[in-house]
Motif scaffolding. Structure first.
Motif, short mmCIF file in Angstrom:
data_model
loop_
_atom_site.label_atom_id
_atom_site.label_comp_id
_atom_site.label_asym_id
_atom_site.label_seq_id
_atom_site.Cartn_x
_atom_site.Cartn_y
_atom_site.Cartn_z
N SER A 231 1.04 -1.45 -0.03
CA SER A 231 -0.20 0.38 0.04
C SER A 231 0.87 1.32 -0.19
O SER A 231 0.37 1.95 -0.32
CB SER A 231 -0.92 0.25 0.87
N ILE A 232 2.05 1.21 0.63
CA ILE A 232 2.80 1.84 0.32
C ILE A 232 4.06 2.27 -0.93
O ILE A 232 4.88 3.47 -0.97
CB ILE A 232 3.17 2.57 1.51
N ALA A 233 4.07 1.74 -1.87
CA ALA A 233 4.33 1.37 -2.87
C ALA A 233 4.06 1.84 -4.07
O ALA A 233 2.31 1.75 -3.74
CB ALA A 233 5.08 0.08 -2.29
N ALA A 234 4.41 2.60 -4.41
CA ALA A 234 3.63 3.68 -5.36
C ALA A 234 3.16 1.97 -6.93
O ALA A 234 2.62 2.70 -7.44
CB ALA A 234 5.64 4.27 -6.05
N LEU A 235 3.95 0.76 -6.64
CA LEU A 235 3.79 0.06 -7.86
C LEU A 235 3.07 -0.76 -7.03
O LEU A 235 2.87 -1.58 -7.91
CB LEU A 235 4.92 -0.50 -7.79
N ASP A 236 2.11 -0.75 -6.20
CA ASP A 236 1.27 -1.52 -5.23
C ASP A 236 1.89 -3.19 -5.55
O ASP A 236 0.32 -3.36 -5.42
CB ASP A 236 -0.46 -1.14 -6.22
N ARG A 237 2.33 -2.99 -4.95
CA ARG A 237 3.44 -4.81 -4.38
C ARG A 237 4.68 -4.50 -4.17
O ARG A 237 5.01 -3.60 -3.76
CB ARG A 237 3.05 -5.56 -6.10
N VAL A 238 4.53 -5.56 -3.52
CA VAL A 238 5.62 -5.84 -2.71
C VAL A 238 7.25 -6.54 -3.60
O VAL A 238 6.51 -7.41 -4.55
CB VAL A 238 6.04 -7.13 -1.74
N ALA A 239 8.70 -6.38 -3.36
CA ALA A 239 9.13 -6.57 -4.19
C ALA A 239 9.43 -8.88 -4.61
O ALA A 239 9.06 -9.09 -3.92
CB ALA A 239 10.99 -5.95 -4.06
N THR A 240 9.52 -8.73 -5.54
CA THR A 240 10.22 -10.26 -5.51
C THR A 240 11.32 -9.85 -5.52
O THR A 240 12.36 -9.48 -6.42
CB THR A 240 9.50 -10.64 -7.13
#
Length: 62
Positions: free
Chosen positions: A20-29
């Protein structure tokens, strides 16, 4: 603080919050992070010097 849920529930809440706080709306892989490392280890980055390269998906946490 105990939220009354298992570690699986907490992990899901943490991932949802991080997304929710990332501009890309997902967590990193691992590929997201590894791609930057691979680029920095290649000749493509031979002119990159003294830089701080943030791999955060656009998230900014204070």
């Amino acid at each position: 603080m105990y939220l009354g849920c298992s570690s699986i529930c907490f992990s899901f809440i943490s991932q949802a919050w991080a997304a929710s706080i990332a501009a890309l709306d997902r967590v990193a892989t691992p590929d997201d992070i590894g791609g930057v490392g691979a680029c920095l280890c290649s000749d493509d980055s031979k002119w990159v010097t003294g830089q701080r390269i943030e791999v955060s998906g656009g998230a900014l946490v204070f």
